[in-house]
Design an enzyme around this catalytic site. Structure first.
Site, PDB file in Angstrom:
ATOM      1  N   ARG A 209       0.848  -1.203   0.000  1.00 23.76           N
ATOM      2  CA  ARG A 209       0.000   0.000   0.000  1.00 23.76           C
ATOM      3  C   ARG A 209       0.877   1.244   0.000  1.00 23.76           C
ATOM      4  O   ARG A 209       0.602   2.220  -0.703  1.00 23.76           O
ATOM      5  CB  ARG A 209      -0.931  -0.023   1.223  1.00 23.76           C
ATOM      6  CG  ARG A 209      -2.050  -1.035   1.097  1.00 23.76           C
ATOM      7  CD  ARG A 209      -3.116  -0.856   2.174  1.00 23.76           C
ATOM      8  NE  ARG A 209      -2.745  -1.440   3.434  1.00 23.76           N
ATOM      9  CZ  ARG A 209      -3.212  -2.613   3.913  1.00 23.76           C
ATOM     10  NH1 ARG A 209      -4.076  -3.317   3.206  1.00 23.76           N
ATOM     11  NH2 ARG A 209      -2.831  -3.058   5.083  1.00 23.76           N
ATOM     12  N   PHE A 225     -10.742  -5.626  -5.650  1.00 26.14           N
ATOM     13  CA  PHE A 225     -10.722  -6.392  -4.398  1.00 26.14           C
ATOM     14  C   PHE A 225     -10.241  -5.457  -3.281  1.00 26.14           C
ATOM     15  O   PHE A 225      -9.270  -5.726  -2.579  1.00 26.14           O
ATOM     16  CB  PHE A 225      -9.823  -7.630  -4.510  1.00 26.14           C
ATOM     17  CG  PHE A 225     -10.098  -8.490  -5.712  1.00 26.14           C
ATOM     18  CD1 PHE A 225     -11.138  -9.419  -5.697  1.00 26.14           C
ATOM     19  CD2 PHE A 225      -9.346  -8.359  -6.875  1.00 26.14           C
ATOM     20  CE1 PHE A 225     -11.395 -10.217  -6.817  1.00 26.14           C
ATOM     21  CE2 PHE A 225      -9.603  -9.148  -7.993  1.00 26.14           C
ATOM     22  CZ  PHE A 225     -10.625 -10.079  -7.964  1.00 26.14           C
ATOM     23  N   ASP A 246     -15.296  -3.867  -4.618  1.00 29.30           N
ATOM     24  CA  ASP A 246     -15.292  -5.089  -3.800  1.00 29.30           C
ATOM     25  C   ASP A 246     -16.690  -5.687  -3.841  1.00 29.30           C
ATOM     26  O   ASP A 246     -17.691  -4.971  -3.921  1.00 29.30           O
ATOM     27  CB  ASP A 246     -14.889  -4.788  -2.358  1.00 29.30           C
ATOM     28  CG  ASP A 246     -14.432  -6.048  -1.634  1.00 29.30           C
ATOM     29  OD1 ASP A 246     -13.206  -6.241  -1.494  1.00 29.30           O
ATOM     30  OD2 ASP A 246     -15.290  -6.854  -1.209  1.00 29.30           O
ATOM     31  N   ASN A 275     -18.770  -7.568  -8.549  1.00 29.81           N
ATOM     32  CA  ASN A 275     -17.848  -8.664  -8.825  1.00 29.81           C
ATOM     33  C   ASN A 275     -16.777  -8.151  -9.792  1.00 29.81           C
ATOM     34  O   ASN A 275     -17.103  -7.685 -10.884  1.00 29.81           O
ATOM     35  CB  ASN A 275     -18.637  -9.815  -9.456  1.00 29.81           C
ATOM     36  CG  ASN A 275     -17.785 -11.054  -9.626  1.00 29.81           C
ATOM     37  OD1 ASN A 275     -16.572 -10.972  -9.797  1.00 29.81           O
ATOM     38  ND2 ASN A 275     -18.432 -12.200  -9.570  1.00 29.81           N
ATOM     39  N   ASP A 294      -5.810  -7.419  -6.008  1.00 33.18           N
ATOM     40  CA  ASP A 294      -5.434  -8.135  -4.777  1.00 33.18           C
ATOM     41  C   ASP A 294      -6.556  -9.099  -4.391  1.00 33.18           C
ATOM     42  O   ASP A 294      -7.245  -8.883  -3.388  1.00 33.18           O
ATOM     43  CB  ASP A 294      -5.153  -7.121  -3.654  1.00 33.18           C
ATOM     44  CG  ASP A 294      -4.744  -7.813  -2.365  1.00 33.18           C
ATOM     45  OD1 ASP A 294      -4.240  -8.950  -2.434  1.00 33.18           O
ATOM     46  OD2 ASP A 294      -4.925  -7.207  -1.291  1.00 33.18           O
ATOM     47  N   CYS A 334      -2.261 -14.452  -2.966  1.00 29.84           N
ATOM     48  CA  CYS A 334      -1.979 -14.868  -1.589  1.00 29.84           C
ATOM     49  C   CYS A 334      -2.261 -16.358  -1.393  1.00 29.84           C
ATOM     50  O   CYS A 334      -2.416 -16.816  -0.273  1.00 29.84           O
ATOM     51  CB  CYS A 334      -2.765 -14.016  -0.599  1.00 29.84           C
ATOM     52  SG  CYS A 334      -4.538 -14.119  -0.808  1.00 29.84           S
TER      53      CYS A 334
END
Ligand code: SAH
Length: 390
Positions: A209, A225, A246, A275, A294, A334
């Site tokens: 960030r 996201f 989001d 979405n 992300d 992730c």
């Protein structure tokens, strides 16, 4: 006497390599009758001591190893381990930041334990049987060492189910705070301690960030996201115009609130509860200078890898197609099941399909309050690639 687990010949190798997990198939026999969560000594087939850990007959990970010396896993052990982990965070965080991951499970030699600090509140996940049974003892030591005022137990029901425990979803008792404001690199965020995703905030993106904040400089940013607007707040603070997308309405509302908290006018920015897969397809090309992707972990287990790879490729291809000439795409994964190498191949495929030239500028990994145990590469989960799209 502490019960002992004896491994099959050859299966001591991973323990000698300090890997913290012993799987059921490695065990030849058990002496004594340890209950789920009990401390055990792990020995090789010649009965030589190797390590100590917590036993769980209901989990694929039959023993989670915590010590490779023959000393008891008592409160002295925990105090030492917790202090060692916390001293790392004390040494790396600036006064501009009062939220961080305090205990990162295997990364801190404490398999099954995650603790995040949000100012004076600790949020813990006791995600393995042995840790869960000792949560009061560990909680007391944590409060004592940190001087934090509260500890909230947000152990993960899914992780506990894999450990044979059905911890009833419960509202934490007592006078616990529901929400708290934290400071991250000088920016303020409100955390929903009881209902926010994970433990309330995605602390592992702190450094990314900041990087986007440094690059944004008034440019137009699409944050996909976005959760509670982390990347967007950093960018907006530099005068950027931001769009935060989001799927969760609650997250989008929180993002708006976080703008206001930082003295940024939410009305001057876009927030979309949508979405990302649909949203990206419908935006006009050429509008954004920076696109952040992300997503949540698309691969939750090994069997998801193919499907997840397709999903990562899809969103990255569209981002490459739509970003402005010489614009930036920050792409994250992730999923620990998607290796760095595979992620790079996915991005390669996406770039090729988009027909754009792409330069890799940086490849930051997870920040140092999410350390990786060198003997447990599975713990290296966050991959980030910053790219310039020509
Ligand atoms: N970048 C965020 C963290 C993102 S976590 C930060 O800096 O804090 C992943 C987010 O993706 C979650 O907020 C989740 O609600 C959202 N999400 C999951 N699937 C989605 C989808 N298909 N479209 C849009 N958002 C989605």
């Amino acid at each position: 006497m502490t019960p002992s687990i004896f491994l099959k010949p050859g299966r001591e190798k991973s323990v000698l390599n300090f890997h913290p997990w012993v799987f059921s198939g490695a065990i030849a026999r058990v002496s004594g009758s340890p209950a789920a969560g009990d401390e055990v000594r792990v020995c090789d087939y010649q009965e030589r001591f190797l390590a100590r850990g917590f036993f769980n007959p209901d989990s694929q990970i039959r023993v989670r190893l915590l010590a490779f010396s023959d000393t008891p896993l008592d409160s002295t052990f925990f105090e030492k381990g917790l202090r060692r982990a916390i001293s790392l965070r004390d040494s790396i965080l600036s006064p501009q930041t009062n939220a961080c991951r305090l205990i990162h499970a295997e990364g801190d030699g404490l398999s099954g334990l995650i603790v995040d600090r949000y100012a004076e509140v600790l949020v813990a996940q006791f995600n393995a049987r042995g840790m869960y049974l000792r949560r009061e003892e560990i909680g007391k030591i944590l409060l004592d060492i940190t001087g934090a005022r509260h500890l909230i137990d947000r152990s993960d029901a899914k992780a506990l189910a894999a450990e044979g425990l059905s911890a009833a979803a419960k509202e934490p008792a007592g006078d616990l705070p529901q929400r708290i404001e934290i400071l991250e690199n000088g920016h303020q965020f409100e955390i929903d301690l009881l209902h926010g995703q994970k433990t309330g905030f995605f602390l592992d993106q702190r450094d990314n960030r900041r990087m986007i904040g440094e690059l944004a400089g008034g440019k137009k940013l699409l944050n996909c996201f976005a959760y509670s607007g982390g990347f967007s707040v950093y960018a907006a603070a530099t005068g950027s115009q931001t769009t935060s997308v989001d799927i969760s309405k609650v997250a989008v509302e929180q993002a708006r609130k976080n703008f206001a908290l930082n003295g940024l006018d939410p009305a001057a920015h876009h927030f979309e509860a949508a979405n990302v897969f649909d949203y990206l397809r419908h935006i006009e090309g050429d509008r954004y200078d920076i696109i952040v992707l992300d997503p949540p972990a698309f691969a939750q287990r090994k069997g998801d890898i193919t499907k997840a790879s397709r999903a990562y490729k899809d969103i990255n291809r569209i981002a490459f197609q739509k970003v402005r000439e010489n614009g930036l795409v920050l792409s994250c994964s992730c999923s620990s099941f998607i290796s760095e190498d595979l992620f790079r191949k996915i991005l390669f495929g996406a770039a090729k399909e988009a027909g754009r030239l792409v330069q890799i500028l940086a490849r930051p990994a997870q920040p140092p309050d999410h350390p990786v145990n060198i003997y447990h590469p599975e713990g290296e989960y966050l991959k980030t690639v910053l790219m310039r799209v020509l």
